[in-house]
Motif scaffolding. Structure first.
Motif, PDB file in Angstrom:
ATOM      1  N   GLU A  66      32.744  -8.932  12.287  1.00  0.00           N
ATOM      2  CA  GLU A  66      32.276  -8.241  11.083  1.00  0.00           C
ATOM      3  C   GLU A  66      33.228  -8.575   9.952  1.00  0.00           C
ATOM      4  O   GLU A  66      34.414  -8.229  10.010  1.00  0.00           O
ATOM      5  CB  GLU A  66      32.215  -6.720  11.284  1.00  0.00           C
ATOM      6  CG  GLU A  66      31.074  -6.261  12.174  1.00  0.00           C
ATOM      7  CD  GLU A  66      30.808  -4.760  12.074  1.00  0.00           C
ATOM      8  OE1 GLU A  66      31.743  -4.007  11.732  1.00  0.00           O
ATOM      9  OE2 GLU A  66      29.662  -4.343  12.343  1.00  0.00           O
ATOM     10  N   ALA A  67      32.723  -9.235   8.925  1.00  0.00           N
ATOM     11  CA  ALA A  67      33.550  -9.611   7.780  1.00  0.00           C
ATOM     12  C   ALA A  67      33.622  -8.443   6.806  1.00  0.00           C
ATOM     13  O   ALA A  67      32.592  -7.991   6.295  1.00  0.00           O
ATOM     14  CB  ALA A  67      32.967 -10.837   7.087  1.00  0.00           C
ATOM     15  N   GLU A  68      34.834  -7.945   6.571  1.00  0.00           N
ATOM     16  CA  GLU A  68      35.006  -6.750   5.748  1.00  0.00           C
ATOM     17  C   GLU A  68      36.211  -6.912   4.820  1.00  0.00           C
ATOM     18  O   GLU A  68      37.076  -7.753   5.037  1.00  0.00           O
ATOM     19  CB  GLU A  68      35.241  -5.517   6.635  1.00  0.00           C
ATOM     20  CG  GLU A  68      34.191  -5.332   7.717  1.00  0.00           C
ATOM     21  CD  GLU A  68      34.255  -3.970   8.391  1.00  0.00           C
ATOM     22  OE1 GLU A  68      35.014  -3.109   7.912  1.00  0.00           O
ATOM     23  OE2 GLU A  68      33.539  -3.788   9.390  1.00  0.00           O
TER      24      GLU A  68
ATOM     25  N   LEU B 228      41.851  -8.433   4.171  1.00  0.00           N
ATOM     26  CA  LEU B 228      40.612  -8.817   4.846  1.00  0.00           C
ATOM     27  C   LEU B 228      40.619  -8.236   6.243  1.00  0.00           C
ATOM     28  O   LEU B 228      41.675  -8.136   6.886  1.00  0.00           O
ATOM     29  CB  LEU B 228      40.499 -10.339   4.919  1.00  0.00           C
ATOM     30  CG  LEU B 228      40.259 -11.023   3.580  1.00  0.00           C
ATOM     31  CD1 LEU B 228      40.283 -12.539   3.750  1.00  0.00           C
ATOM     32  CD2 LEU B 228      38.913 -10.576   3.017  1.00  0.00           C
TER      33      LEU B 228
ATOM     34  N   ASN C 113      38.475  -8.118  10.073  1.00  0.00           N
ATOM     35  CA  ASN C 113      37.404  -8.482  11.002  1.00  0.00           C
ATOM     36  C   ASN C 113      37.314  -7.385  12.047  1.00  0.00           C
ATOM     37  O   ASN C 113      38.190  -7.241  12.899  1.00  0.00           O
ATOM     38  CB  ASN C 113      37.675  -9.842  11.663  1.00  0.00           C
ATOM     39  CG  ASN C 113      36.494 -10.293  12.526  1.00  0.00           C
ATOM     40  OD1 ASN C 113      35.618  -9.500  12.862  1.00  0.00           O
ATOM     41  ND2 ASN C 113      36.486 -11.570  12.891  1.00  0.00           N
TER      42      ASN C 113
ATOM     43  N   LEU D 189      33.400 -13.822   0.167  1.00  0.00           N
ATOM     44  CA  LEU D 189      33.929 -14.026   1.510  1.00  0.00           C
ATOM     45  C   LEU D 189      33.365 -15.309   2.099  1.00  0.00           C
ATOM     46  O   LEU D 189      32.309 -15.813   1.660  1.00  0.00           O
ATOM     47  CB  LEU D 189      33.574 -12.838   2.416  1.00  0.00           C
ATOM     48  CG  LEU D 189      34.453 -11.595   2.285  1.00  0.00           C
ATOM     49  CD1 LEU D 189      34.358 -10.972   0.911  1.00  0.00           C
ATOM     50  CD2 LEU D 189      34.118 -10.567   3.363  1.00  0.00           C
TER      51      LEU D 189
ATOM     52  N   ILE E   6      32.874 -17.004   6.028  1.00  0.00           N
ATOM     53  CA  ILE E   6      33.037 -16.847   7.478  1.00  0.00           C
ATOM     54  C   ILE E   6      32.926 -18.219   8.124  1.00  0.00           C
ATOM     55  O   ILE E   6      31.924 -18.920   7.953  1.00  0.00           O
ATOM     56  CB  ILE E   6      31.958 -15.924   8.075  1.00  0.00           C
ATOM     57  CG1 ILE E   6      31.944 -14.588   7.348  1.00  0.00           C
ATOM     58  CG2 ILE E   6      32.188 -15.735   9.569  1.00  0.00           C
ATOM     59  CD1 ILE E   6      30.796 -13.680   7.780  1.00  0.00           C
TER      60      ILE E   6
ATOM     61  N   THR F 146      30.748  -4.057   7.212  1.00  0.00           N
ATOM     62  CA  THR F 146      30.312  -5.443   7.076  1.00  0.00           C
ATOM     63  C   THR F 146      29.801  -5.713   5.670  1.00  0.00           C
ATOM     64  O   THR F 146      28.991  -4.957   5.138  1.00  0.00           O
ATOM     65  CB  THR F 146      29.186  -5.732   8.080  1.00  0.00           C
ATOM     66  OG1 THR F 146      29.678  -5.439   9.386  1.00  0.00           O
ATOM     67  CG2 THR F 146      28.750  -7.187   8.013  1.00  0.00           C
TER      68      THR F 146
ATOM     69  N   GLY G  12      27.079 -10.821   6.924  1.00  0.00           N
ATOM     70  CA  GLY G  12      28.473 -10.784   7.342  1.00  0.00           C
ATOM     71  C   GLY G  12      28.745 -10.600   8.819  1.00  0.00           C
ATOM     72  O   GLY G  12      29.902 -10.348   9.198  1.00  0.00           O
ATOM     73  N   CYS G  13      27.719 -10.712   9.664  1.00  0.00           N
ATOM     74  CA  CYS G  13      27.964 -10.614  11.108  1.00  0.00           C
ATOM     75  C   CYS G  13      26.864 -11.360  11.844  1.00  0.00           C
ATOM     76  O   CYS G  13      25.793 -11.633  11.283  1.00  0.00           O
ATOM     77  CB  CYS G  13      28.038  -9.153  11.558  1.00  0.00           C
ATOM     78  SG  CYS G  13      26.519  -8.212  11.326  1.00  0.00           S
TER      79      CYS G  13
ATOM     80  N   ILE H 225      37.952 -15.629   8.602  1.00  0.00           N
ATOM     81  CA  ILE H 225      37.344 -15.079   7.392  1.00  0.00           C
ATOM     82  C   ILE H 225      38.331 -15.260   6.241  1.00  0.00           C
ATOM     83  O   ILE H 225      39.529 -14.992   6.394  1.00  0.00           O
ATOM     84  CB  ILE H 225      37.002 -13.584   7.575  1.00  0.00           C
ATOM     85  CG1 ILE H 225      36.033 -13.416   8.744  1.00  0.00           C
ATOM     86  CG2 ILE H 225      36.414 -12.997   6.295  1.00  0.00           C
ATOM     87  CD1 ILE H 225      35.901 -11.979   9.215  1.00  0.00           C
TER      88      ILE H 225
ATOM     89  N   GLU I 244      43.728 -15.284   4.954  1.00  0.00           N
ATOM     90  CA  GLU I 244      42.650 -15.344   5.926  1.00  0.00           C
ATOM     91  C   GLU I 244      42.971 -14.471   7.126  1.00  0.00           C
ATOM     92  O   GLU I 244      44.116 -14.139   7.394  1.00  0.00           O
ATOM     93  CB  GLU I 244      42.398 -16.790   6.361  1.00  0.00           C
ATOM     94  CG  GLU I 244      43.576 -17.471   7.008  1.00  0.00           C
ATOM     95  CD  GLU I 244      43.258 -18.919   7.395  1.00  0.00           C
ATOM     96  OE1 GLU I 244      42.650 -19.645   6.584  1.00  0.00           O
ATOM     97  OE2 GLU I 244      43.623 -19.312   8.509  1.00  0.00           O
TER      98      GLU I 244
END
Lengths: 416, 416
Positions: free
Chosen positions: A192-194, A223, A225, A292, A294, A337, A347-348, A379, A395
């Motif tokens: 999950e990119a957050e 950042l 994940n 973002l 990924i 996310t 984002g996931c 990410i 990152e």
């Protein structure tokens, strides 16, 4: 800030003088201490302080940012201003340069001792997609979604710095077509990119923080994940939310970007309809124009835009404290996310592959429904600055490992 | 243990030689340090250690139990055995007695620096009642309920010691009959009577703890009141569980009862049907014959039996770590509301008053649907011992205050 640093900053390093993110680094045989990134080096703040170049109240010769974060905004701004002086005024160069250490020579450790960790659910696109996938018979957005920034508490003790191995969790799950739950390694391990932020200055029990107090309490952004086992999560989450499916590991970037460094990235957030209750109103625009990126095994699979987030960080903090919950130095709040409206902005993997029904075709010829052992997820995020240079948030990366102690011959989950 | 202490232990004090709970105390002008309760006194372990009567590795001259808890079970058992010697062998009396301080002279502080806090939902009677009240159109128990011990993470930073003022939270709520959410002080402020345990010995990331590892990792038990704002909780909880409605305050008892002190209270738990997955099987009976007592303004309103809990503490810990989530020294796990089958055995007002529809009539002539400002809630618990004496877990108490900064003239929520 049109200053130019005398320190070398390669084009597009993202670590120019406008950024100056804080982190904690070590070298073999040396104690961890605090530095800021500039170009391809880390500036050793503990060393600068020892040489009398930077005010020192034992903030910088520390294994975490927490002491400095607790010092408050005047101290943050004064330190930042002084570091900019030291890196831009040529006469300082001779004394400061010995404190620049190539990033290639240091190990970056977890920058913050995390107190509590709460994770929001602030992307309307993500929430709508998850609703469609997990609750196909219901309206995707729950009735409360546009009224308050939904969140849950995660596990602070399993927040790890970028690069920490991620062990595939085992657990209990029951798919919709199963009558009995089963037990084994997660077959639907996801990223999950957050984007998260960390609290510096605590609040008092019983006293909510208004949206206008954000800058006085929040030190900076990271950042995140938030690794998630979707099969475990799906089975366990009613009625109290996710637990085992999200508590095994959360990764954070080693660099904390100060709030001041993101001023030029602030943009109006999407309109909120219906209008929010007064405690959630925000006089300043607090959307953030972060893009973002990924990457899965070296291939970029999505570029979620943080500017599309429905709920902003100051609204999140105001809501988290509206009941009087105190915040502490080191509290981590993450956005949930980050997903934009378009498919390449999700984002996931849950969304990108629609829970595995539409596997990703990677340029290396392989396909992915969910993560496989050995996969590397990275990410990154970038923001504009006033000078036009690109600011990097660093990152957050992680490699999937089979669970330690897994029985030999455990089948590796494959493509759905 | 048929030893009798030379120290005076009033009948039914609950703090006999079989108990010896650990706490952290201070006196005006003195540093906090660790003691054990005996009768109406606290035995100053730091003082004993300074006098060479107790092995000292800087565990006891500390402001929390965490250092001692991390030392592990051999250290816990050795200290306990030595303290029993000191309190039962008459020849020690002269040297030990100066280290007994009347409880009336000390202030008890939060015994544990809480790392993470997770709260289970392990009473089948509570879960069924809440299901009926909150989701009247659905089957009360979700399909996962008998398969795994459901839990969520709470806020560690708002865990307070007994006696800390509890501020009524403000927040957003929307009752079933409202079309729009509103904002204000919670109208449905509740208590939750729970039993918790604290982790002493950490586990490694990726390595689940089997049920058999419980005693090696868990130091002892506490009483917990997980204050809950039902109106806020009801509106916010879908789909990720409770957040603001439960994060403002959680109270814990000042005494931590060692696991060893509760051996005589162990009983077979209720049968589990269907059979649990192997990782949740437990070879030893880990039900606990604790009787809780909930007092509201001096009137006992319920006596929930902990022996009726469906999921046991070792099962909870095995489940919390099955995905590889590491535990840390200071982690607090609580049982969720303890409710028995009978109405006088229910552990919260939500159940006792059926969400306010059936207010409690108190002997003082007042009625309560939910808590009013000024109300005092005290939870106690008692367990049997091998000698027939009653063991007390101490008490956790709290007084409801209006939120600080509440607008003057804010109406106080009354009886439904």
């Amino acid at each position: 800030m049109t200053d130019v640093s005398w320190a070398p900053v390669p084009e597009d390093s993202g670590f120019g003088i406008e950024n100056l993110p804080y982190g904690v680094f070590t070298r073999p045989g040396e104690l961890p201490r605090i530095g800021v990134a500039i170009g391809t080096a880390v500036l050793d703040l503990a060393g600068l302080a020892a040489d009398g170049l930077l005010e020192d109240r034992r903030w910088f010769a520390a294994g975490s940012l927490n002491g400095f974060m607790a010092a408050g905004r005047p101290a943050w701004l004064a330190s930042r201003a002084r570091i900019i002086e030291l890196l831009t005024i040529a006469t300082y160069r001779e004394r400061v340069e010995p404190h620049l250490i190539p990033l290639s020579q240091v190990e970056l450790v977890r920058p913050v001792e995390v107190a509590d960790f709460a994770d929001f659910y602030s992307s309307i696109h993500h929430a709508a997609n998850v609703g469609q996938i997990f609750r196909p018979d219901a309206i995707p957005l729950t009735p409360n979604w546009r009224r308050l920034p939904i969140a849950y508490h995660g596990r602070a003790g399993t927040v790890y710095v970028s690069g920490t191995p991620i062990f595939r969790p085992w657990g209990q799950r029951r798919d919709a077509h199963d009558s009995e739950p089963s037990y084994g390694p997660s077959q639907r391990l996801d990223l999950e990119a957050e984007v998260g932020y960390v609290v510096g200055v605590p609040s008092a029990p019983g006293w909510p923080l208004p949206t206008s107090a954000f800058r006085d309490h929040v030190f900076g952004f990271v950042l995140v994940n938030d690794w998630s086992a979707r099969d475990i999560q799906f089975w366990e989450s009613q009625p109290l939310g996710p637990f085992v499916g999200k508590s095994f590991a959360t990764s954070v970037s080693p660099w904390v970007v100060p709030v001041a460094a993101l001023e030029a990235a602030r943009v109006p957030p999407p309109a909120q309809d219906p209008p929010v209750l007064p405690y959630l109103r925000c006089d300043e625009p607090w959307g953030l124009d972060l893009t973002l990126e990924i990457e899965l095994n070296g291939h970029v699979i999505a570029r979620p835009p943080f500017s599309s987030m429905y709920w902003t960080p100051p609204q999140q903090l105001a809501h988290a404290t509206v009941g009087g919950a105190a915040v502490r130095t080191g509290d981590l709040f993450a956005s949930g996310t980050v997903s934009g409206a378009g498919r390449p902005e999700r984002g996931c993997l849950l969304e990108l592959t629609w829970n595995g029904l539409e596997p990703l075709q990677l340029p290396d010829g392989t396909r992915r429904a969910y993560l496989q052992d050995g996969d590397t997820v990275t990410i990154r995020a970038f923001a504009p600055t006033a000078t036009g240079a690109r600011l990097a948030m660093g990152e957050v990366t992680g490699v999937i490992h089979p669970a330690p102690g897994s029985p030999a011959g455990t089948p590796t989950p494959g493509v759905a």
